[in-house]
Each structure stands twice: as structure tokens, then as C-alpha cells.
Design a protein around this motif. Structure first.
Motif, PDB file in Angstrom:
ATOM      1  N   ARG A  87      51.599 -12.131  11.184  1.00 18.96           N
ATOM      2  CA  ARG A  87      50.969 -10.606  11.912  1.00 18.96           C
ATOM      3  C   ARG A  87      50.584  -9.937  10.744  1.00 18.96           C
ATOM      4  O   ARG A  87      49.331  -9.546  11.135  1.00 18.96           O
ATOM      5  CB  ARG A  87      52.167  -9.773  12.505  1.00 18.96           C
ATOM      6  CG  ARG A  87      51.855  -8.569  13.173  1.00 18.96           C
ATOM      7  CD  ARG A  87      53.122  -7.698  13.660  1.00 18.96           C
ATOM      8  NE  ARG A  87      53.822  -7.436  12.602  1.00 18.96           N
ATOM      9  CZ  ARG A  87      53.551  -6.261  11.675  1.00 18.96           C
ATOM     10  NH1 ARG A  87      52.498  -5.494  11.967  1.00 18.96           N
ATOM     11  NH2 ARG A  87      54.345  -5.835  10.828  1.00 18.96           N
ATOM     12  N   THR A 173      39.463  -9.329  19.075  1.00 15.27           N
ATOM     13  CA  THR A 173      40.053  -8.107  19.067  1.00 15.27           C
ATOM     14  C   THR A 173      41.137  -8.097  18.093  1.00 15.27           C
ATOM     15  O   THR A 173      41.717  -9.133  17.914  1.00 15.27           O
ATOM     16  CB  THR A 173      40.217  -7.557  20.411  1.00 15.27           C
ATOM     17  OG1 THR A 173      41.291  -8.311  20.797  1.00 15.27           O
ATOM     18  CG2 THR A 173      39.104  -7.544  21.144  1.00 15.27           C
ATOM     19  N   GLN A 174      41.587  -6.889  17.726  1.00 18.67           N
ATOM     20  CA  GLN A 174      43.036  -6.783  16.740  1.00 18.67           C
ATOM     21  C   GLN A 174      44.195  -7.626  18.025  1.00 18.67           C
ATOM     22  O   GLN A 174      45.101  -8.294  17.391  1.00 18.67           O
ATOM     23  CB  GLN A 174      43.211  -5.459  16.613  1.00 18.67           C
ATOM     24  CG  GLN A 174      44.724  -5.222  15.778  1.00 18.67           C
ATOM     25  CD  GLN A 174      44.677  -3.966  15.505  1.00 18.67           C
ATOM     26  OE1 GLN A 174      44.495  -2.873  15.873  1.00 18.67           O
ATOM     27  NE2 GLN A 174      45.781  -3.830  14.432  1.00 18.67           N
ATOM     28  N   ALA A 175      44.099  -7.197  19.135  1.00 14.79           N
ATOM     29  CA  ALA A 175      45.163  -7.750  20.051  1.00 14.79           C
ATOM     30  C   ALA A 175      45.001  -9.345  20.060  1.00 14.79           C
ATOM     31  O   ALA A 175      46.219  -9.986  20.111  1.00 14.79           O
ATOM     32  CB  ALA A 175      45.160  -7.080  21.474  1.00 14.79           C
ATOM     33  N   ASP A 176      43.811  -9.869  20.278  1.00 14.27           N
ATOM     34  CA  ASP A 176      43.621 -11.168  20.078  1.00 14.27           C
ATOM     35  C   ASP A 176      44.279 -12.000  18.988  1.00 14.27           C
ATOM     36  O   ASP A 176      45.040 -12.962  18.721  1.00 14.27           O
ATOM     37  CB  ASP A 176      42.017 -11.796  20.254  1.00 14.27           C
ATOM     38  CG  ASP A 176      41.514 -11.337  21.502  1.00 14.27           C
ATOM     39  OD1 ASP A 176      42.233 -11.228  22.528  1.00 14.27           O
ATOM     40  OD2 ASP A 176      40.161 -10.921  21.581  1.00 14.27           O
ATOM     41  N   LEU A 178      46.489 -10.624  16.826  1.00 14.42           N
ATOM     42  CA  LEU A 178      48.007 -10.347  16.765  1.00 14.42           C
ATOM     43  C   LEU A 178      48.639 -11.665  17.740  1.00 14.42           C
ATOM     44  O   LEU A 178      49.693 -12.212  17.647  1.00 14.42           O
ATOM     45  CB  LEU A 178      48.465  -9.163  17.451  1.00 14.42           C
ATOM     46  CG  LEU A 178      48.311  -8.210  16.365  1.00 14.42           C
ATOM     47  CD1 LEU A 178      48.754  -6.832  16.863  1.00 14.42           C
ATOM     48  CD2 LEU A 178      48.753  -8.239  15.002  1.00 14.42           C
ATOM     49  N   ALA A 179      47.907 -12.236  19.188  1.00 11.79           N
ATOM     50  CA  ALA A 179      48.486 -12.777  19.956  1.00 11.79           C
ATOM     51  C   ALA A 179      48.382 -14.289  19.486  1.00 11.79           C
ATOM     52  O   ALA A 179      49.201 -15.158  19.332  1.00 11.79           O
ATOM     53  CB  ALA A 179      47.631 -13.043  21.134  1.00 11.79           C
ATOM     54  N   ARG A 180      47.260 -14.457  18.512  1.00 10.65           N
ATOM     55  CA  ARG A 180      46.909 -15.832  17.742  1.00 10.65           C
ATOM     56  C   ARG A 180      48.111 -15.923  16.746  1.00 10.65           C
ATOM     57  O   ARG A 180      48.825 -17.158  16.756  1.00 10.65           O
ATOM     58  CB  ARG A 180      45.724 -15.799  17.222  1.00 10.65           C
ATOM     59  CG  ARG A 180      44.674 -16.058  18.319  1.00 10.65           C
ATOM     60  CD  ARG A 180      43.224 -16.183  17.523  1.00 10.65           C
ATOM     61  NE  ARG A 180      43.273 -17.204  16.312  1.00 10.65           N
ATOM     62  CZ  ARG A 180      42.949 -18.644  16.805  1.00 10.65           C
ATOM     63  NH1 ARG A 180      42.479 -19.114  18.105  1.00 10.65           N
ATOM     64  NH2 ARG A 180      42.550 -19.470  15.884  1.00 10.65           N
ATOM     65  N   GLU A 182      51.020 -14.600  16.738  1.00  8.96           N
ATOM     66  CA  GLU A 182      52.434 -14.894  17.612  1.00  8.96           C
ATOM     67  C   GLU A 182      52.533 -16.592  17.978  1.00  8.96           C
ATOM     68  O   GLU A 182      53.549 -17.171  17.923  1.00  8.96           O
ATOM     69  CB  GLU A 182      52.411 -14.130  18.795  1.00  8.96           C
ATOM     70  CG  GLU A 182      53.794 -14.162  19.499  1.00  8.96           C
ATOM     71  CD  GLU A 182      54.722 -13.273  18.878  1.00  8.96           C
ATOM     72  OE1 GLU A 182      55.978 -13.648  19.296  1.00  8.96           O
ATOM     73  OE2 GLU A 182      54.440 -12.285  18.334  1.00  8.96           O
TER      74      GLU A 182
END
Length: 201
Positions: A87, A173-176, A178-180, A182
């Protein structure tokens, strides 16, 4: 003249892109937009400036790694460590590049990185890994191989040009991101634990 955070950030970018030897005092001054004696006047030497750069980058990164909850089992400790490492690394491509470059060179700089940051950070999770190996939940291999299995995949999160050629589509995106991180953590830890299961069938 740029402020201290900007001076350190631009230094990180320069050392990551050029390597320590390639980042001459003249080139550093040009990138910082300062006079040719600025590095020596402010930090004393290029080596001291490099240490200030990595202290700012790595110190900030490691403080953002949330530990496992008190009382967590060994598997959860390892899973949380890897998840947090990915992360915080996903947003630090220049730091990952610098670390990869310095890790390939037997220098005092690598000694500095290892003794001050790498070894204390890995010590958080080594006891859990050792117990997982002893219990048969993880294959018994040398600790360096375990950490290469954990650390090396970070390149999949930060090496954008290569990732695009491997099929990544569009801007993340930042959310993308972080999902990657994870998903990668789950893949790596599940693989490490599955290797222990396979060894005891």
C-alpha cells in the motif's frame, strides 16, 4: 529557492532516475534550481544529501505502515505486513526505483539502508514467518528468498511503462492503485502459505 520538502523530493527523483553516481552535484543543483555550492553548503556533501533524501522518503513511508492488531495470529501478521508494504509502496515509484538500484550495489549506502531501515522493518515479521515455517504452514526456505518473494513484486505497482506494455489499460486512480496493492498482497501471501501446504501433503 524551493523549500526543504521540495529539495528532498527533487533529490529523490534525481537519485532514482540517474543513480547516485549519475546524479552529479552540478545536475542536482540544476534540478533544484539552486547554485552549484548549495548541496555542500546545506548538507556538507552529496553523500549527506543522499542520506537526508532517503531518511525523508523511507522514514515517512515506514511510519505509514499500520501494524497488525494486537493478538493477531502469525498468518494475519504476515498478511498485514505485506498488504501495508504494498500500500505505501504503490504511491512511491521513485523510492522503489532508488531502492532497486542501490540493492544491486555493494556500497556504504546499501549498508545504511539495510541497517537503518530494511533490517528493522523486516524484524517486525521474521518471528511470524519462522513460526509459520516451523508449523508447516509455509515452506522452509532461506529468509532471503522469502523476502525476495515479497519485495520484488512491488515493481508491478510502480513500473508504469512496463505495466502498460504488459496489458494495464488506462490511468489508475489512487483507489485503483490501492486495490491493486491489496490484490497483489493476497496473491503473494496466499502463494507463500500454499507452498507450505504443498510441502506437507
Amino acid at each position: 529557492m524551493p523549500g526543504e520538502p521540495e529539495v528532498l523530493l527533487r533529490g529523490l527523483q534525481a537519485f532514482a532516475e540517474l543513480g547516485y553516481d549519475g546524479a552529479s552535484a552540478r545536475e542536482l543543483a540544476r534540478r533544484l534550481g539552486v547554485g552549484p555550492t548549495f548541496i555542500n553548503d546545506r548538507y556538507g556533501s552529496k553523500a549527506a544529501y543522499w542520506r537526508a533524501v532517503v531518511d525523508a522518503a523511507l522514514g515517512g513511508q515506514l511510519t505509514r505502515m499500520a501494524p497488525a492488531a494486537p493478538g493477531s495470529g502469525d498468518e494475519d501478521v504476515v498478511r498485514q505486513f505485506v498488504r501495508e508494504f504494498y500500500r505505501v509502496s504503490s504511491g512511491e515509484p521513485y523510492l522503489a526505483l532508488l531502492m532497486a538500484d542501490e540493492s544491486a550495489r555493494d556500497t556504504e549506502r546499501l549498508d545504511y539502508l539495510f541497517q537503518r531501515y530494511i533490517e528493522p522493518t523486516l524484524a517486525r515479521v521474521v518471528p511470524s514467518i519462522e513460526r509459520l515455517m516451523a508449523s508447516g504452514r509455509m515452506a522452509r526456505v532461506s529468509m532471503d528468498l522469502v523476502f525476495f518473494a515479497i519485495i520484488t513484486p512491488v515493481s508491478g505497482l510502480v513500473q508504469e511503462p512496463f505495466a502498460r506494455r504488459m496489458g494495464r489499460i488506462g490511468h489508475l486512480t489512487q483507489a485503483d492503485g490501492l486495490a491493486r496493492a491489496e490484490a497483489l498482497a493476497a496473491l503473494v501471501v496466499d502463494g507463500l502459505l500454499a507452498s507450505g501446504d504443498a510441502a506437507h501433503r
